[in-house]
Design a protein around this motif. Structure first.
Motif, PDB file in Angstrom:
ATOM      1  N   ASN A 103      -6.272 -32.919  44.697  1.00 44.50           N
ATOM      2  CA  ASN A 103      -6.889 -32.636  46.101  1.00 44.50           C
ATOM      3  C   ASN A 103      -6.298 -31.730  46.517  1.00 44.50           C
ATOM      4  O   ASN A 103      -5.017 -31.888  47.172  1.00 44.50           O
ATOM      5  N   LEU A 104      -6.908 -30.431  47.002  1.00 53.30           N
ATOM      6  CA  LEU A 104      -6.293 -29.392  47.661  1.00 53.30           C
ATOM      7  C   LEU A 104      -6.307 -29.288  48.894  1.00 53.30           C
ATOM      8  O   LEU A 104      -5.863 -28.501  49.663  1.00 53.30           O
ATOM      9  N   ARG A 105      -7.135 -30.546  49.666  1.00 50.43           N
ATOM     10  CA  ARG A 105      -6.906 -30.684  50.915  1.00 50.43           C
ATOM     11  C   ARG A 105      -7.577 -29.317  51.701  1.00 50.43           C
ATOM     12  O   ARG A 105      -7.197 -29.139  53.061  1.00 50.43           O
ATOM     13  N   GLY A 106      -8.524 -28.786  51.175  1.00 51.02           N
ATOM     14  CA  GLY A 106      -8.968 -27.637  52.047  1.00 51.02           C
ATOM     15  C   GLY A 106      -9.577 -27.975  53.295  1.00 51.02           C
ATOM     16  O   GLY A 106      -9.594 -26.765  54.307  1.00 51.02           O
ATOM     17  N   PHE A 107     -10.151 -28.950  53.366  1.00 45.20           N
ATOM     18  CA  PHE A 107     -10.893 -29.395  54.594  1.00 45.20           C
ATOM     19  C   PHE A 107     -10.510 -30.863  54.999  1.00 45.20           C
ATOM     20  O   PHE A 107     -11.178 -31.799  55.254  1.00 45.20           O
ATOM     21  N   ASP A 108      -9.010 -30.925  55.101  1.00 46.18           N
ATOM     22  CA  ASP A 108      -8.565 -32.341  55.474  1.00 46.18           C
ATOM     23  C   ASP A 108      -8.667 -32.549  56.869  1.00 46.18           C
ATOM     24  O   ASP A 108      -7.825 -31.524  57.617  1.00 46.18           O
ATOM     25  N   PRO A 109      -8.599 -33.576  57.433  1.00 41.87           N
ATOM     26  CA  PRO A 109      -8.672 -33.923  58.994  1.00 41.87           C
ATOM     27  C   PRO A 109      -7.240 -33.816  59.405  1.00 41.87           C
ATOM     28  O   PRO A 109      -6.878 -33.534  60.690  1.00 41.87           O
ATOM     29  N   VAL A 110      -6.469 -34.250  58.631  1.00 40.76           N
ATOM     30  CA  VAL A 110      -4.988 -34.376  59.029  1.00 40.76           C
ATOM     31  C   VAL A 110      -3.906 -33.665  58.536  1.00 40.76           C
ATOM     32  O   VAL A 110      -3.131 -32.805  59.227  1.00 40.76           O
ATOM     33  N   GLY A 111      -4.223 -33.013  57.225  1.00 38.16           N
ATOM     34  CA  GLY A 111      -3.090 -32.596  56.414  1.00 38.16           C
ATOM     35  C   GLY A 111      -3.665 -30.891  56.309  1.00 38.16           C
ATOM     36  O   GLY A 111      -4.790 -30.697  56.441  1.00 38.16           O
ATOM     37  N   ALA A 112      -2.703 -30.056  55.934  1.00 43.70           N
ATOM     38  CA  ALA A 112      -2.674 -28.451  55.786  1.00 43.70           C
ATOM     39  C   ALA A 112      -3.154 -28.519  54.313  1.00 43.70           C
ATOM     40  O   ALA A 112      -2.896 -29.246  53.525  1.00 43.70           O
ATOM     41  N   PRO A 113      -4.055 -27.290  54.065  1.00 42.12           N
ATOM     42  CA  PRO A 113      -4.146 -26.906  52.559  1.00 42.12           C
ATOM     43  C   PRO A 113      -3.273 -27.184  51.729  1.00 42.12           C
ATOM     44  O   PRO A 113      -1.952 -26.461  52.239  1.00 42.12           O
ATOM     45  N   VAL A 114      -3.045 -27.355  50.570  1.00 40.50           N
ATOM     46  CA  VAL A 114      -1.957 -27.278  49.608  1.00 40.50           C
ATOM     47  C   VAL A 114      -1.948 -25.929  49.209  1.00 40.50           C
ATOM     48  O   VAL A 114      -2.706 -25.233  48.815  1.00 40.50           O
ATOM     49  N   PRO A 115      -0.537 -25.395  49.246  1.00 41.84           N
ATOM     50  CA  PRO A 115      -0.367 -24.023  49.015  1.00 41.84           C
ATOM     51  C   PRO A 115      -0.382 -23.993  47.433  1.00 41.84           C
ATOM     52  O   PRO A 115      -0.216 -24.922  46.744  1.00 41.84           O
ATOM     53  N   PRO A 116      -0.785 -22.680  47.010  1.00 41.66           N
ATOM     54  CA  PRO A 116      -0.829 -22.403  45.570  1.00 41.66           C
ATOM     55  C   PRO A 116       0.171 -22.884  44.917  1.00 41.66           C
ATOM     56  O   PRO A 116       0.216 -23.447  43.704  1.00 41.66           O
ATOM     57  N   ALA A 117       1.453 -22.579  45.212  1.00 39.43           N
ATOM     58  CA  ALA A 117       2.810 -22.772  44.766  1.00 39.43           C
ATOM     59  C   ALA A 117       3.005 -24.033  44.661  1.00 39.43           C
ATOM     60  O   ALA A 117       3.547 -24.667  43.305  1.00 39.43           O
ATOM     61  N   GLN A 118       2.850 -24.959  45.433  1.00 39.40           N
ATOM     62  CA  GLN A 118       2.915 -26.446  45.448  1.00 39.40           C
ATOM     63  C   GLN A 118       1.840 -27.085  44.548  1.00 39.40           C
ATOM     64  O   GLN A 118       2.299 -28.037  43.675  1.00 39.40           O
ATOM     65  N   ALA A 119       0.559 -26.492  44.530  1.00 33.16           N
ATOM     66  CA  ALA A 119      -0.248 -27.145  43.311  1.00 33.16           C
ATOM     67  C   ALA A 119       0.092 -26.675  42.142  1.00 33.16           C
ATOM     68  O   ALA A 119      -0.015 -27.522  41.216  1.00 33.16           O
ATOM     69  N   LEU A 120       0.665 -25.579  42.009  1.00 32.79           N
ATOM     70  CA  LEU A 120       1.106 -25.154  40.512  1.00 32.79           C
ATOM     71  C   LEU A 120       2.115 -26.104  40.079  1.00 32.79           C
ATOM     72  O   LEU A 120       2.397 -26.498  38.834  1.00 32.79           O
ATOM     73  N   ARG A 121       3.079 -26.351  40.918  1.00 32.01           N
ATOM     74  CA  ARG A 121       4.415 -27.245  40.403  1.00 32.01           C
ATOM     75  C   ARG A 121       3.725 -28.691  40.146  1.00 32.01           C
ATOM     76  O   ARG A 121       4.078 -29.414  39.278  1.00 32.01           O
ATOM     77  N   THR A 122       2.743 -29.212  40.946  1.00 31.35           N
ATOM     78  CA  THR A 122       2.223 -30.469  40.596  1.00 31.35           C
ATOM     79  C   THR A 122       1.430 -30.603  39.064  1.00 31.35           C
ATOM     80  O   THR A 122       1.861 -31.462  38.464  1.00 31.35           O
ATOM     81  N   LEU A 123       0.875 -29.515  39.013  1.00 30.69           N
ATOM     82  CA  LEU A 123       0.120 -29.609  37.783  1.00 30.69           C
ATOM     83  C   LEU A 123       1.030 -29.076  36.677  1.00 30.69           C
ATOM     84  O   LEU A 123       0.790 -30.021  35.379  1.00 30.69           O
ATOM     85  N   LEU A 124       1.973 -28.478  36.852  1.00 31.09           N
ATOM     86  CA  LEU A 124       2.922 -28.159  35.581  1.00 31.09           C
ATOM     87  C   LEU A 124       3.808 -29.653  35.387  1.00 31.09           C
ATOM     88  O   LEU A 124       4.076 -29.753  34.136  1.00 31.09           O
ATOM     89  N   GLU A 125       4.277 -30.384  36.365  1.00 32.12           N
ATOM     90  CA  GLU A 125       5.066 -31.509  36.268  1.00 32.12           C
ATOM     91  C   GLU A 125       4.090 -32.713  35.591  1.00 32.12           C
ATOM     92  O   GLU A 125       4.502 -33.207  34.363  1.00 32.12           O
ATOM     93  N   ALA A 126       2.546 -32.621  35.699  1.00 27.71           N
ATOM     94  CA  ALA A 126       1.950 -33.336  35.125  1.00 27.71           C
ATOM     95  C   ALA A 126       1.691 -33.204  33.652  1.00 27.71           C
ATOM     96  O   ALA A 126       1.198 -33.990  32.892  1.00 27.71           O
ATOM     97  N   LEU A 127       1.806 -31.872  33.319  1.00 27.79           N
ATOM     98  CA  LEU A 127       1.609 -31.253  31.757  1.00 27.79           C
ATOM     99  C   LEU A 127       3.029 -31.521  30.986  1.00 27.79           C
ATOM    100  O   LEU A 127       3.029 -31.121  29.988  1.00 27.79           O
ATOM    101  N   GLY A 128       4.102 -31.998  31.898  1.00 27.84           N
ATOM    102  CA  GLY A 128       5.329 -32.550  31.188  1.00 27.84           C
ATOM    103  C   GLY A 128       6.691 -31.548  31.381  1.00 27.84           C
ATOM    104  O   GLY A 128       7.364 -31.438  30.772  1.00 27.84           O
ATOM    105  N   VAL A 129       6.290 -30.653  32.072  1.00 29.75           N
ATOM    106  CA  VAL A 129       7.285 -29.786  32.568  1.00 29.75           C
ATOM    107  C   VAL A 129       8.375 -30.236  33.546  1.00 29.75           C
ATOM    108  O   VAL A 129       8.010 -30.812  34.566  1.00 29.75           O
TER     109      VAL A 129
END
Length: 970
Positions: free
Chosen positions: A362-388
């Motif tokens: 969830n990139l939270r682009g239109f989230d009522p409370v949180g800011a949109p997820v920065p691309p760098a943070q999204a990349l880390r989340t995806l890489l960790e999910a893939l086992g890095v």
């Protein structure tokens, strides 16, 4: 070896075999090829080609003409004729990407962005220069029409985007002195486009021209305030502040050609150390590689998901197979339309085709409370999910993106990126290797991702009525839904078929099982125009809250336009009408509407037409009531009424040159009336705006704009009459009569009574028609309006004809001729003379009738007036038929029919001419031809709901194939 044909649309539409241009024929034939090429290998149905070539008013022969054009194009292409293939009732051009300049342009711009991301600025610049070199002038040059203009604007937007990217890269390469002149020209040509102004400011500053850079900003601020009523965007303001304080970092160019700062896509500078360079450089994976974790992160499917079969089939066709390149699908649509539910449902259906894992974020682009997820943070989340392991992840965003592409290589992984804000948030997350699928949901259109990265858009609309019922059935049970079908239908429509609103309503019904569904329908109906019935403690299920997330992301000017659009009665609005409503120029309004379309707060169902569903209207109405001053709302309503009145008056004058005129007040400042250059364009405009005009007139009368109401009725009267829209004409004029009565204006009353006489006469209510026309004659005589009085006597003749008083009808035509005088309008004279001929013929004085008609015919032919000629030739055919000259009658009727068809928009006259021609054919012993003519006339009148349809059906039933008929004429 024979050279392949190359096609060009980025300039004059053309085809080339080597250095020799293929002769593609006349402009409309070229337009057919252009439409097929713009589909880029997709199927183009024949009806879409008709729409593209002729718009809203195609001729009856349009389909045949399209097929002829395709045949001729194939013949022109010779040995390459097979490039244009028939697929059912559609055509496809099977050109290879390298054989179409647009496809080559897309491919080159797509290559540029990955090169830029990976630091190869010179390579990216080469790709973009090669792409822009493909343009040979304005796209689709030589192709006319609204479709071509709309596509031309879209293609120009792609060109400007590529040019912006190239100029930004050249700045990154330190070429600021070389690009200043080009940027200054672009700013002059596109003064409201802040992208080029930002680049020009930076280039000027780097050239040591700080004051010029600041002046460029001041000019932008003044222009935006005047044209749009807004301030410059934050990025432009930030750059201005840095230039104002003489920020030295803006001057820095790194040794590799990349700027240390300043690009709006760049991060703030930090000191660079050798260790940083090492960590930021994409490293090959360790020999063991990351552990082969197989993520399965997709959320659970929505239990109440229904429908969307066509969209699911369309989406599934986009899934890459085998070694096909990875694909990106952008699922768009307005707030609450069910984008996430659809994406999850589809992802779960196709998950087995991606055995190496399914990622959800969830990139939270239109989230009522949180800011949109920065691309760098999204990349880390995806890489960790893939086992890095987290400790192995670099800090730099570009390095993270490169690592993700490396990890995905050789894997088939599905990524669902939910609630994206913009293309910049998605682009670093895209895989590079084949076999992966990225599903993106967003309230914005993410056009850059489509144009630059080759993403495929998939738009979700509200549910169909059946799907809405199925949703309620799934959530409330079959028994309860089946028990109250009418209440279910009302609930679905009152929820605007929006999935979120239907889910909220269903939850309310599920909580109150003892209440009938009719009670919920009544509650929704009472609150119609409000969102109070769709509130919920959970913001994610509160329709008002969900819509607000999109609204608050708008610029101030776009938000104002969104609020003002609710004042338009619908069902849709054109660009000039929206500009008038807002009191802005068309260029500024087009930009704001594009922003609203991008945010899915309005839709563009047809080029230049904008619409929105009822719950969005309700939300805009709430915002307008809270935000806009009453005086501003009243002024906007007046501008809207002025727009339609002056546009309709201009169209009416083109379509009926002999009609007496009315006097309009000057339009309010800021009104952008439609311009009509020909009667055909005027008729097409009336056809497009028909429902809107009726709604605007009703709104004007209800709001007290009484002068607008009666004058708008005058404007639409002629078109509605020609089209045979007698019921709509009557309803419209009766509304206008209420306004005229309130004004007490004898001129207004006279015009409306005369119009009502026409409507009532054709509806066979001759008593009411006579009362109206006699009242009109009395009032026109009182105010001394001789031209209107002349026309009213002619119209009284029509009423008397229907009542059977032919001598009275003839007498009033004589009075009309006397009032016209020897120097009156030539077209009106031909009409009156034709009427005298017609009534003489109805009275059995056929030779006298032909004398009057001969003079009328001479006047009409001198003006080449198809509409008048059609009626005069009808009268001549009637007289000759009754004199026994049936061959001459057929000739007259056939020319009359051709004239009416050439004019277009007079179906009732066409139908009655077909009936008269059938009588003449029958008299010549041609019953089969007569039956065919009558059958065509019946179809036309039934489509109109015309009362004479029954008369023609009886005639048709009386004609038998062998020619026996109860009555030879009628």
């Amino acid at each position: 070896m024979r050279e392949q044909v190359r096609f060009v649309v980025l300039g004059p539409v053309s085809a080339w075999r080597g250095a020799v241009e293929v002769d593609l024929g006349p402009p409309r034939q070229r337009a057919v090829l252009a439409v097929l090429l713009l589909a880029e290998g997709g199927r183009v149905p024949v009806d879409r080609l008709v729409d593209a070539l002729w718009g809203v008013a195609p001729p009856a022969s349009a389909v045949g003409s399209v097929r002829t054009y395709v045949h001729r194009l194939r013949r022109a292409l010779g040995e390459d004729a097979a490039l244009i293939r028939s697929v059912g009732d559609a055509y496809v051009v099977r050109a290879l990407p390298g054989d179409l300049d647009l496809a080559a342009f897309r491919e080159l711009t797509a290559r540029a962005e990955p090169a830029r991301r990976e630091g190869d600025l010179h390579g990216a610049a080469v790709h973009l220069r090669d792409a822009l070199a493909l343009w040979r002038g304005p796209a689709l040059s030589g192709v006319r029409g609204e479709f071509a203009q709309a596509r031309r604007e879209q293609l120009e937007a792609l060109r400007l985007s590529a040019l912006e990217s190239l100029l930004a890269i050249r700045l990154d390469l330190g070429e600021h002195a070389q690009v200043v002149t080009e940027l200054a020209a672009l700013v002059a040509g596109h003064p409201l486009d802040e992208r080029f102004r930002e680049l020009l400011m930076l280039a000027l500053y780097r050239c040591g021209r700080q004051s010029a850079a600041l002046e460029t900003y001041a000019e932008a601020r003044t222009l935006l305030a005047q044209e749009l009523g807004v301030d410059p965007a934050p990025a432009l303001q930030h750059l201005y502040e840095r230039i104002l304080r003489g920020d030295g970092d803006l001057l820095a160019i790194a040794g590799d050609g990349r700027p240390a700062t300043a690009r709006r896509h760049s991060a703030p500078p930090d000191a660079v150390t050798p260790a940083d360079v090492t960590s930021a450089t994409p490293q090959p994976p360790s020999p063991q590689g990351p552990s082969r974790t197989t993520p399965a992160q997709l959320p659970s499917d929505l239990p109440g998901f229904v429908g969307r079969d066509a969209q699911l089939e369309q989406a599934s066709a986009l899934v890459p197979e085998g070694d096909a390149p990875s694909a990106t699908v952008v699922i768009g649509g307005t707030a609450g339309v069910g984008k996430t539910a659809f994406a999850i449902h589809w992802a779960r259906r196709i998950a087995p085709r991606f055995p190496d894992g399914q990622l959800y974020l969830n990139l939270r682009g239109f989230d009522p409370v949180g800011a949109p997820v920065p691309p760098a943070q999204a990349l880390r989340t995806l890489l960790e999910a893939l086992g890095v392991a987290p400790r192995e992840l670099p800090e730099d965003q570009d390095a993270l993106a490169a690592r993700l592409r490396t990890v995905l290589t050789g894997r088939r992984v599905l990524m669902l990126l939910d609630n994206a804000r913009d293309a910049g948030q998605i682009r670093p997350l895209l895989p590079g290797a084949p076999g992966c699928l990225v599903i993106v949901t967003s309230r914005n259109r993410l056009g850059g991702l489509v144009a630059v990265d080759g993403a495929r858009p998939l738009r979700l609309d509200v549910l169909t009525a059946r799907e809405g019922r199925d949703l309620l059935l799934r959530r409330l049970g079959a028994e309860r839904v089946a028990a109250e079908p009418e209440a279910v239908r009302e609930i679905v429509e009152l929820c605007a078929r929006l999935p979120l609103a239907l889910a909220v309503a269903a939850a309310r019904a599920a909580d109150r099982t003892a209440f009938p569904l009719a009670a919920l329908a009544d509650e929704l109906a009472e609150g119609h125009g409000s969102l109070d019935a769709f509130t919920d403690a959970d913001q994610a299920a509160d329709v008002r809250a969900v819509l607000s997330w999109s609204y608050h992301a708008l610029s101030a000017a776009a938000a104002r336009l969104f609020r003002l659009l609710v004042l338009h009665p619908g069902p849709d609005v054109s660009l000039p009408a929206a500009a008038s409503l807002a009191g802005l120029g068309t260029a500024a309004t087009r930009s704001l509407l594009a922003e609203l379309v991008h945010a899915h707060l309005v839709d563009e169902p047809a080029p230049g037409r904008y619409a929105w569903h009822d719950l969005l209207r309700a939300y805009a109405a709430e915002l307008s009531a809270e935000t806009d001053a009453p005086d501003e709302i009243t002024a906007a309503r007046r501008r809207m009424a002025d727009h339609y009145l002056h546009s309709a008056y201009a169209a009416a004058r083109l379509m009926d040159l002999t009609r007496d005129r009315i006097v309009l007040a000057e339009p309010s400042p800021g009104v952008r009336s439609e311009s009509h250059t020909t009667p055909q364009r005027a008729m097409a405009w009336f056809g497009t705006e028909r429902a809107v005009l009726v709604a605007v007139l009703r709104e004007a009368s209800a709001r007290g704009f009484d002068v607008h109401a009666w004058q708008l009725a005058w404007c639409v009267e002629h078109h509605f009459g020609r089209q045979g829209l007698w019921h709509e004409l009557g309803v419209t004029l009766r509304t206008a009569l209420e306004s005229a009565d309130r004004l007490g204006d004898p001129t207004a009353l006279a015009h409306i009574h005369r119009g009502l006489a026409q409507a009532e006469s054709y509806a066979k209510r001759t008593g009411d028609a006579r009362a109206h026309i006699e009242r009109a004659i009395e009032l026109f005589a009182k105010v001394g309006d001789v031209p209107a009085l002349t026309e009213s006597h002619r119209q009284l003749s029509v009423v008397l004809e229907v009542q059977g008083d032919l001598e009275g009808a003839l007498d009033h035509h004589r009075q009309a001729l006397e009032l016209l005088g020897p120097h009156g309008d030539g077209r009106l004279r031909s009409w009156i003379l034709n009427g005298l001929g017609w009534y003489h013929s109805l009275l059995g004085r056929h030779r006298e009738a032909l004398e009057f008609c001969a003079t009328a015919l001479e006047l009409a032919r001198a003006r080449d007036d198809d509409y008048t000629l059609g009626h005069v030739l009808n009268s001549i055919g009637h007289a000759r038929h009754h004199l026994g000259a049936h061959d001459e009658a057929v000739t007259a009727f056939e020319e009359a029919l051709a004239r009416f068809r050439h004019v277009g928009g007079v179906p009732w006259a066409e139908a009655h001419t077909l009936a008269s021609l059938a009588d003449a054919r029958l008299a010549l012993g041609q019953p089969d031809r007569a039956r065919a003519l009558l059958a065509e006339g019946v179809r036309i009148l039934e489509r109109l709901g015309h009362p004479d349809a029954g008369v023609l059906r009886e005639k048709l039933a009386a004609v038998t194939p062998d020619g026996d008929r109860a009555a030879r004429s009628g």
